[in-house]
Design a protein around this motif. Structure first.
Motif, PDB file in Angstrom:
ATOM      1  N   ARG A   1       0.789   2.047  -4.938  1.00 18.46           N
ATOM      2  CA  ARG A   1       2.240   2.137  -4.842  1.00 18.46           C
ATOM      3  C   ARG A   1       2.819   0.772  -4.476  1.00 18.46           C
ATOM      4  NH1 ARG A   1       0.130   7.001  -3.340  1.00 18.46           N
ATOM      5  NH2 ARG A   1       1.107   8.842  -4.289  1.00 18.46           N
ATOM      6  N   GLY A   2       4.121   0.660  -4.595  1.00 12.79           N
ATOM      7  CA  GLY A   2       4.790  -0.617  -4.363  1.00 12.79           C
ATOM      8  C   GLY A   2       4.515  -1.205  -2.994  1.00 12.79           C
ATOM      9  N   THR A   3       4.463  -0.364  -1.971  1.00 10.59           N
ATOM     10  CA  THR A   3       4.221  -0.860  -0.618  1.00 10.59           C
ATOM     11  C   THR A   3       2.829  -1.464  -0.463  1.00 10.59           C
ATOM     12  OG1 THR A   3       3.581   1.384   0.026  1.00 10.59           O
ATOM     13  CG2 THR A   3       5.854   0.721   0.478  1.00 10.59           C
ATOM     14  N   ASP A   4       1.904  -1.072  -1.340  1.00 10.29           N
ATOM     15  CA  ASP A   4       0.545  -1.606  -1.255  1.00 10.29           C
ATOM     16  C   ASP A   4       0.480  -3.083  -1.614  1.00 10.29           C
ATOM     17  OD1 ASP A   4      -0.397   0.936  -0.578  1.00 10.29           O
ATOM     18  OD2 ASP A   4      -0.727   1.475  -2.682  1.00 10.29           O
ATOM     19  N   LEU A   5       1.429  -3.562  -2.416  1.00  8.22           N
ATOM     20  CA  LEU A   5       1.443  -4.970  -2.795  1.00  8.22           C
ATOM     21  C   LEU A   5       1.621  -5.862  -1.572  1.00  8.22           C
ATOM     22  CD1 LEU A   5       3.614  -4.887  -6.040  1.00  8.22           C
ATOM     23  CD2 LEU A   5       1.213  -5.582  -5.904  1.00  8.22           C
TER      24      LEU A   5
END
Length: 238
Positions: free
Chosen positions: A217-221
């Motif tokens: 997910r985006g937060t993982d970046l």
């Protein structure tokens, strides 16, 4: 007797639907360069690997702008509809150049934080094992099981439970046959170890660092960026 060699397959044919972006997640940037470049750079720095087969979607044009993809140790292959089809495609490519008894490490392209020490540890622990195994981390959280209505039905005993990671390392011929059989039998294959298990063999869990996260997910970046920065500082100190 020929020396056993090590190879890698990196399935990278996914489109990353859960990221809600216009390009496949492996081409999203972390610290100024595409995620896939971080992942392949880590594998290329691992000297044991003879070659890395990167499995891409047939319509993938993004890889053409990445110079690292033209490295002599990287070979491209065409992926399939699901991850397991892409892995099998990569294994078939390797069978044309490797011995069935060689080791193959299958690694998620979306795990750019894999440490060199974990790769060393995986090979060290498994190089004489008859089956092989995978990196993982023991479950430390309390685990709840819930039904379709999200109501908790039980608390699961976490003793012996692991978070499965990659790379997952098995003999090339054994893994190819296990994957092909599981797919032919329409068995759900969520990772390479599950195919090996379906074939009746028992993989070994090898403990790795918990920062070997999968970008989903985006937060993982942002988290992956933080881990990569922390790891670079550790290297500088050592």
């Amino acid at each position: 007797m020929n020396k056993v060699r090590y190879w890698a397959v990196v399935p990278a044919a996914g489109v990353g639907r859960r990221m809600n972006v216009d390009i496949p997640k492996q081409y999203l940037e972390i610290k100024g360069k595409p995620l896939i470049e971080h992942t392949l750079g880590r594998l290329l720095d691992f000297p044991h690997l003879e070659r890395i087969v990167v499995v891409l979607d047939r319509e993938d044009e993004y890889h053409q702008s990445i110079e690292l993809m033209r490295n002599a140790r990287i070979q491209l292959a065409e992926g399939g509809d699901e991850r397991y089809h892409s892995v099998l495609s990569g294994l078939r490519v390797l069978l044309d150049m490797a011995d069935p008894n060689d080791w193959v490490l299958v690694h998620d392209v979306a795990r750019p934080c894999i440490r060199r020490s974990d790769l060393d540890w995986l090979v060290n622990q498994l190089h004489e094992h008859p089956v092989g195994g995978l990196l993982g981390s023991p479950v430390t959280d309390t685990i709840k099981k819930a039904g379709s209505d999200d109501v908790v039905s039980e608390t699961v005993d976490r003793q012996g439970l692991w978070h499965a990671m990659t790379p997952q390392m098995f003999r090339l011929g054994m893994l190819h046959d296990a994957m092909a059989k599981a797919i032919a039998d329409k068995m759900p294959v969520t990772d390479e170890a599950s195919a090996i298990e379906y074939s009746g063999k028992q993989p070994v869990m090898v403990e790795g660092h918990a920062d070997n996260i999968k970008v989903t997910r985006g937060t993982d970046l942002a988290l992956a960026s933080l881990y990569i920065e922390q790891q670079s500082k550790l290297i500088e100190v050592s």
